[in-house]
Design a protein around this motif. Structure first.
Motif, PDB file in Angstrom:
ATOM      1  N   GLN A 249       0.851  -1.124   0.051  1.00  0.00           N
ATOM      2  CA  GLN A 249       0.024  -0.053   0.070  1.00  0.00           C
ATOM      3  C   GLN A 249       1.033   1.351   0.062  1.00  0.00           C
ATOM      4  O   GLN A 249       0.740   2.278  -0.836  1.00  0.00           O
ATOM      5  N   VAL A 250       1.915   1.185   0.892  1.00  0.00           N
ATOM      6  CA  VAL A 250       2.721   2.527   0.849  1.00  0.00           C
ATOM      7  C   VAL A 250       3.492   2.842  -0.196  1.00  0.00           C
ATOM      8  O   VAL A 250       3.739   3.754  -0.704  1.00  0.00           O
ATOM      9  N   SER A 251       3.967   1.437  -0.691  1.00  0.00           N
ATOM     10  CA  SER A 251       5.241   1.610  -1.886  1.00  0.00           C
ATOM     11  C   SER A 251       4.158   2.292  -3.092  1.00  0.00           C
ATOM     12  O   SER A 251       4.746   3.017  -3.905  1.00  0.00           O
ATOM     13  N   ALA A 252       2.901   1.549  -3.135  1.00  0.00           N
ATOM     14  CA  ALA A 252       2.245   2.079  -4.302  1.00  0.00           C
ATOM     15  C   ALA A 252       1.556   3.656  -4.200  1.00  0.00           C
ATOM     16  O   ALA A 252       1.782   4.324  -5.179  1.00  0.00           O
ATOM     17  N   SER A 253       1.304   4.012  -3.224  1.00  0.00           N
ATOM     18  CA  SER A 253       1.001   5.612  -2.896  1.00  0.00           C
ATOM     19  C   SER A 253       2.219   6.527  -2.980  1.00  0.00           C
ATOM     20  O   SER A 253       2.159   7.518  -3.354  1.00  0.00           O
ATOM     21  N   SER A 254       3.543   6.003  -2.703  1.00  0.00           N
ATOM     22  CA  SER A 254       4.511   6.841  -2.870  1.00  0.00           C
ATOM     23  C   SER A 254       5.539   6.572  -4.183  1.00  0.00           C
ATOM     24  O   SER A 254       6.582   6.957  -4.149  1.00  0.00           O
ATOM     25  N   ARG A 255       4.940   5.805  -5.140  1.00  0.00           N
ATOM     26  CA  ARG A 255       5.555   5.467  -6.138  1.00  0.00           C
ATOM     27  C   ARG A 255       7.122   4.777  -5.911  1.00  0.00           C
ATOM     28  O   ARG A 255       8.174   5.251  -6.460  1.00  0.00           O
ATOM     29  N   GLY A 256       7.227   4.008  -5.267  1.00  0.00           N
ATOM     30  CA  GLY A 256       8.447   3.296  -5.012  1.00  0.00           C
ATOM     31  C   GLY A 256       9.462   3.980  -4.198  1.00  0.00           C
ATOM     32  O   GLY A 256      10.469   3.420  -4.004  1.00  0.00           O
ATOM     33  N   GLU A 257       9.018   5.229  -3.535  1.00  0.00           N
ATOM     34  CA  GLU A 257       9.826   5.848  -2.458  1.00  0.00           C
ATOM     35  C   GLU A 257       9.261   5.749  -1.264  1.00  0.00           C
ATOM     36  O   GLU A 257       8.659   6.728  -0.628  1.00  0.00           O
ATOM     37  N   VAL A 258       9.577   4.796  -0.451  1.00  0.00           N
ATOM     38  CA  VAL A 258       9.017   4.397   0.948  1.00  0.00           C
ATOM     39  C   VAL A 258       9.896   5.216   1.909  1.00  0.00           C
ATOM     40  O   VAL A 258      10.656   4.847   2.641  1.00  0.00           O
ATOM     41  N   THR A 259       9.406   6.540   2.055  1.00  0.00           N
ATOM     42  CA  THR A 259      10.070   7.180   3.218  1.00  0.00           C
ATOM     43  C   THR A 259       9.074   7.360   4.653  1.00  0.00           C
ATOM     44  O   THR A 259       8.016   6.878   4.551  1.00  0.00           O
ATOM     45  N   TYR A 260       9.772   7.699   5.666  1.00  0.00           N
ATOM     46  CA  TYR A 260       9.038   7.920   6.875  1.00  0.00           C
ATOM     47  C   TYR A 260       8.031   8.848   6.626  1.00  0.00           C
ATOM     48  O   TYR A 260       6.934   8.575   7.247  1.00  0.00           O
ATOM     49  N   GLN A 261       8.199   9.842   6.048  1.00  0.00           N
ATOM     50  CA  GLN A 261       7.170  11.096   5.831  1.00  0.00           C
ATOM     51  C   GLN A 261       5.927  10.568   5.250  1.00  0.00           C
ATOM     52  O   GLN A 261       4.718  10.699   5.807  1.00  0.00           O
ATOM     53  N   ASN A 262       6.104   9.755   4.272  1.00  0.00           N
ATOM     54  CA  ASN A 262       5.215   9.106   3.437  1.00  0.00           C
ATOM     55  C   ASN A 262       4.419   7.988   4.338  1.00  0.00           C
ATOM     56  O   ASN A 262       3.223   7.855   3.890  1.00  0.00           O
ATOM     57  N   THR A 263       5.122   7.295   4.906  1.00  0.00           N
ATOM     58  CA  THR A 263       4.717   6.229   5.489  1.00  0.00           C
ATOM     59  C   THR A 263       3.621   6.536   6.590  1.00  0.00           C
ATOM     60  O   THR A 263       2.387   6.319   6.619  1.00  0.00           O
ATOM     61  N   ILE A 264       3.965   7.634   7.397  1.00  0.00           N
ATOM     62  CA  ILE A 264       3.114   8.061   8.576  1.00  0.00           C
ATOM     63  C   ILE A 264       1.762   9.035   7.853  1.00  0.00           C
ATOM     64  O   ILE A 264       0.600   8.942   8.423  1.00  0.00           O
ATOM     65  N   GLU A 265       2.037   9.670   6.757  1.00  0.00           N
ATOM     66  CA  GLU A 265       0.986  10.329   5.880  1.00  0.00           C
ATOM     67  C   GLU A 265      -0.031   9.196   5.524  1.00  0.00           C
ATOM     68  O   GLU A 265      -1.379   9.197   5.607  1.00  0.00           O
ATOM     69  N   ASN A 266       0.540   8.090   5.014  1.00  0.00           N
ATOM     70  CA  ASN A 266      -0.336   7.279   4.136  1.00  0.00           C
ATOM     71  C   ASN A 266      -1.029   6.385   5.211  1.00  0.00           C
ATOM     72  O   ASN A 266      -2.264   6.116   4.976  1.00  0.00           O
ATOM     73  N   LEU A 267      -0.385   6.161   6.381  1.00  0.00           N
ATOM     74  CA  LEU A 267      -1.020   5.037   7.228  1.00  0.00           C
ATOM     75  C   LEU A 267      -1.994   5.954   8.464  1.00  0.00           C
ATOM     76  O   LEU A 267      -2.443   5.387   9.561  1.00  0.00           O
ATOM     77  N   ASN A 268      -1.768   7.154   8.327  1.00  0.00           N
ATOM     78  CA  ASN A 268      -2.473   7.999   9.519  1.00  0.00           C
ATOM     79  C   ASN A 268      -2.082   7.727  10.934  1.00  0.00           C
ATOM     80  O   ASN A 268      -2.580   7.608  11.682  1.00  0.00           O
ATOM     81  N   VAL A 269      -0.607   7.597  10.929  1.00  0.00           N
ATOM     82  CA  VAL A 269       0.291   7.432  12.117  1.00  0.00           C
ATOM     83  C   VAL A 269       0.614   8.564  12.554  1.00  0.00           C
ATOM     84  O   VAL A 269       1.157   9.437  11.883  1.00  0.00           O
ATOM     85  N   LEU A 270       0.517   8.867  13.931  1.00  0.00           N
ATOM     86  CA  LEU A 270       0.976   9.895  14.538  1.00  0.00           C
ATOM     87  C   LEU A 270       2.504   9.925  14.843  1.00  0.00           C
ATOM     88  O   LEU A 270       2.887   8.885  15.364  1.00  0.00           O
ATOM     89  N   ASP A 271       3.152  10.904  14.345  1.00  0.00           N
ATOM     90  CA  ASP A 271       4.697  10.960  14.377  1.00  0.00           C
ATOM     91  C   ASP A 271       5.178  11.081  15.814  1.00  0.00           C
ATOM     92  O   ASP A 271       4.501  11.728  16.827  1.00  0.00           O
ATOM     93  N   TYR A 272       5.781   9.922  16.184  1.00  0.00           N
ATOM     94  CA  TYR A 272       6.370  10.063  17.611  1.00  0.00           C
ATOM     95  C   TYR A 272       7.152  11.148  17.916  1.00  0.00           C
ATOM     96  O   TYR A 272       7.481  11.275  19.306  1.00  0.00           O
ATOM     97  N   ASP A 273       7.552  11.842  17.000  1.00  0.00           N
ATOM     98  CA  ASP A 273       8.472  13.110  17.524  1.00  0.00           C
ATOM     99  C   ASP A 273       7.599  14.128  18.190  1.00  0.00           C
ATOM    100  O   ASP A 273       8.101  14.697  19.165  1.00  0.00           O
ATOM    101  N   PHE A 274       6.033  14.089  17.968  1.00  0.00           N
ATOM    102  CA  PHE A 274       5.398  15.013  18.821  1.00  0.00           C
ATOM    103  C   PHE A 274       5.383  14.233  20.336  1.00  0.00           C
ATOM    104  O   PHE A 274       5.330  15.062  21.287  1.00  0.00           O
ATOM    105  N   TYR A 275       5.264  12.928  20.276  1.00  0.00           N
ATOM    106  CA  TYR A 275       5.524  12.779  21.942  1.00  0.00           C
ATOM    107  C   TYR A 275       6.592  12.745  22.597  1.00  0.00           C
ATOM    108  O   TYR A 275       6.818  13.333  23.582  1.00  0.00           O
ATOM    109  N   PHE A 276       7.841  12.885  21.988  1.00  0.00           N
ATOM    110  CA  PHE A 276       9.114  13.069  22.624  1.00  0.00           C
ATOM    111  C   PHE A 276       9.048  14.549  22.782  1.00  0.00           C
ATOM    112  O   PHE A 276       9.398  15.026  23.941  1.00  0.00           O
ATOM    113  N   ARG A 277       8.861  15.511  21.907  1.00  0.00           N
ATOM    114  CA  ARG A 277       8.285  16.933  22.134  1.00  0.00           C
ATOM    115  C   ARG A 277       7.630  17.308  23.679  1.00  0.00           C
ATOM    116  O   ARG A 277       8.149  18.176  24.419  1.00  0.00           O
ATOM    117  N   ILE A 278       6.412  16.436  23.429  1.00  0.00           N
ATOM    118  CA  ILE A 278       5.404  16.949  24.640  1.00  0.00           C
ATOM    119  C   ILE A 278       5.799  16.291  25.876  1.00  0.00           C
ATOM    120  O   ILE A 278       5.964  16.997  27.050  1.00  0.00           O
TER     121      ILE A 278
END
Length: 611
Positions: free
Chosen positions: A246-275
């Motif tokens: 699913q992720v590789s199809a949506s990102s056209r073969g470029e599976v990056t961290y940002q593309n992955t969390i946006e495609n899977l609707n996952v909250l970046d753990y960087d927010f948790y570290f900051r808070i």
């Protein structure tokens, strides 16, 4: 020669179309399905056991493969069937994949392998068809293998019809049952099978396998992104491969961290570290701003609260080197958790998880859900840096049942308590023992150290503590407000028996609705039992229970009335013999008559009777 604008993308699209016409697309979960025991991911101990059983020819008549979804149960069953029928196995105990038996099983047209989906074929007739096929010997190879998937879906009648065949099949038959819910399989089936428990696949094993798949597919990946996919799969390799597609199809073969969390609707753990950094620094505005960013990205507040609770749990696990292995994430992210965990005390994690758990419980019934989450974040910021007096008054106990308690507490916070006028003859004693509230503000007496430990050890004080709001204070502030230092002082005015009995009677007068307690208090005779302690003896356990239920209210009232926070009440049930108690009038007269023969003769002469 230069291509027109957009010409390159048109050429690539045509090339992809030609390739798709030549080789139809197969999802990764099917394309990279294990074909040998060596390619099974995350089940090394189990596959080694199966290979040893095949090598020594110690095969059981029935096996039960159980475990979560997507961990390789059915794949291992097919590999097992192919290996035991292989005509030329490899030296390491694997199927060759080249002989007639192996090719027919891989192509799905082998008569030696029969698969049944019990979810849709769970009747007695379906099992009867299996028992009929058992009588047919294998055409090629040595064994016929029957795989029954989702076996827990069989009906009880089908289970019972299957028992005899499962226990004593022909020597060339092997049954492999697969299920995700072993507890639903009846015990008589379990007792006839060798049980193999498949475990959840670890995150690191998933990442390694996804990297292999990405290399085979020519997809550029980020290891951090693959870690997110592995966490989302929750231990199921099949789910991880589906998410990867699913992720590789949506990102056209470029599976990056940002593309992955946006495609899977996952909250970046960087927010948790900051808070969490904001919690550590006591920075309330920073915590609220991070929460606003999360809301602006469209994430639900309850989703955020549960994710933050999971983050705090992972930090607690990372705080101890012995439990770091419990982190289900990649090594790079684990190191970041360990670094942040070192900056917080262990007690903070327990308090934070309690607050977040309370927020989760109250969220569904709260009218102001956003306000509830923000209040929780503020409390988390105040765990290490609590509010200074008088703004910490919410942390203090209030007398129960008194509508003016808050106003009284507020007046004690802002105004010094008036000192009672001493008796003229007792003037020297008052001068030598001043009231604690009259001490200079620069010498407060906080409830710490041995005094706190002494008072907290009594049952009454424990009951008082349970009645307080669930607010955590891990440490006192490093500075204090001198104008309000006196409000933190512990009251310890000497208690006289006369003054104690006045408070005792005052409580009885103010609480007539507490019938059992008031009646018990009227007949009780409190006795001093050491400094700041009174002993009360009751006649019945019900009276003791009445005291226990109202102890916080009674103790708060007496402490305020006597200006002594160290007062303790000890209530005990009378263990003296029953004969020493006062008898009712009728029983008393009967006792007198039985002890006095002359009185008995007198009553007999008068023909009298006690009524």
């Amino acid at each position: 020669m230069s291509l027109p604008k957009g010409g390159k993308s048109v050429i690539f699209a045509k090339q992809n179309q030609i390739m798709s016409e030549q080789t139809p697309y197969i999802v990764s979960a099917r394309k990279y399905r294990p074909a040998t025991f060596k390619t099974v991911v995350g089940q090394r101990a189990l596959t080694a056991t199966l290979k040893n059983a095949i090598d020594t020819r110690r095969l059981a008549q029935a096996y039960l493969f159980c475990g979560p979804r997507g961990v390789g149960k059915t794949s291992c069953a097919r590999i097992f069937a192919k290996t035991i029928n292989c005509l030329s196995p490899t030296p390491d105990g694997e199927a060759c994949g080249q002989c007639e038996s192996c090719r027919s099983i891989e192509q799905g047209n082998s008569f030696n392998l029969v698969e049944l989906d019990a979810a849709s074929n769970n009747s007695v007739d379906d099992i009867r068809s299996i028992t009929e096929q058992v009588n047919v010997p294998p055409q090629t190879g040595q064994y016929r293998v029957f795989i029954i998937d989702e076996v827990h879906m069989l009906s009880n009648a089908a289970f019972n019809a299957f028992l005899k065949t499962l226990e004593e099949p022909p020597k060339y038959v092997v049954f492999i049952l697969a299920t995700t819910e072993k507890h639903k399989v009846i015990p008589t089936i379990l007792s006839r099978c060798q049980i193999y428990d498949f475990k959840r696949i670890t995150v690191n094993d998933m990442i390694e396998h996804l990297e292999y798949v990405a290399r085979e597919e020519g997809v550029s990946t980020d290891r951090e992104a693959l870690g997110v996919i592995a966490l989302k799969a929750d231990g199921a390799m099949r789910d991880a491969l589906s998410i990867f597609d699913q992720v590789s199809a949506s990102s056209r073969g470029e599976v990056t961290y940002q593309n992955t969390i946006e495609n899977l609707n996952v909250l970046d753990y960087d927010f948790y570290f900051r808070i969490v950094d904001a919690f550590r620094d006591g920075d309330v505005p920073a915590a609220l701003l991070v929460y606003k960013e999360i809301r602006d990205k469209g994430f639900d507040s309850l989703f955020f609260v549960n994710g933050l609770a999971a983050h705090v749990r992972d930090l607690m696990v990372a705080a101890d080197p012995r439990t770091v292995t419990l982190l289900e994430m990649s090594e790079e992210v684990s190191k970041r958790y360990v670094e942040q965990a070192r900056t917080l005390p262990v007690q903070w994690y327990y308090a934070a998880m309690r607050l977040l758990s309370d927020c989760d419980l109250n969220y569904r019934t709260a009218t102001g859900k956003r306000l509830l989450v923000e209040l929780t974040l503020i409390r988390l910021c105040q765990l290490l840096k609590p509010a200074t007096p008088p703004f910490d008054s919410l942390d203090r106990p209030m007398p129960l049942g008194d509508p003016t308690a808050e106003r009284k507490a507020a007046s004690r916070e802002t105004q010094p308590q008036a000192q009672p006028a001493p008796h003229p003859q007792a003037q020297p004693q008052v001068a030598s023992h001043p009231h604690p509230q009259a001490q200079p503000a620069s010498h407060p007496q906080p409830m710490q150290g041995a005094t706190l430990a002494k008072s907290a050890s009594t049952p009454a004080v424990k009951a008082r503590q349970l009645s307080r709001p669930s607010t955590f204070r891990l440490s006192e502030p490093s500075h204090s407000v001198s104008a309000n230092a006196g409000s933190l002082a512990q009251r310890s005015t000497p208690v006289t028996h006369e003054r104690f009995m006045q408070g005792w009677g005052e409580f009885i007068a103010r609480n007539p609705s507490l019938h059992i307690l008031v009646n018990t208090m009227r007949g009780a005779h409190p006795e001093p039992n050491g400094e700041n302690c009174y002993r009360i003896v009751v006649d019945h356990p019900a009276q003791l229970q009445a005291f226990e239920l109202s102890m916080p209210k009674l103790l708060e009232f007496l402490r305020d009335f006597l200006s002594n926070d160290l007062l303790v009440l000890k209530v005990e049930v009378n263990t003296a013999p029953v004969g020493s108690k006062q008898l009712p009038p009728r029983e008393f007269l009967r006792q007198v008559v039985s002890d006095n023969p002359a009185m008995a003769r007198f009553l007999s002469d008068l023909n009298a009777e006690l009524v």
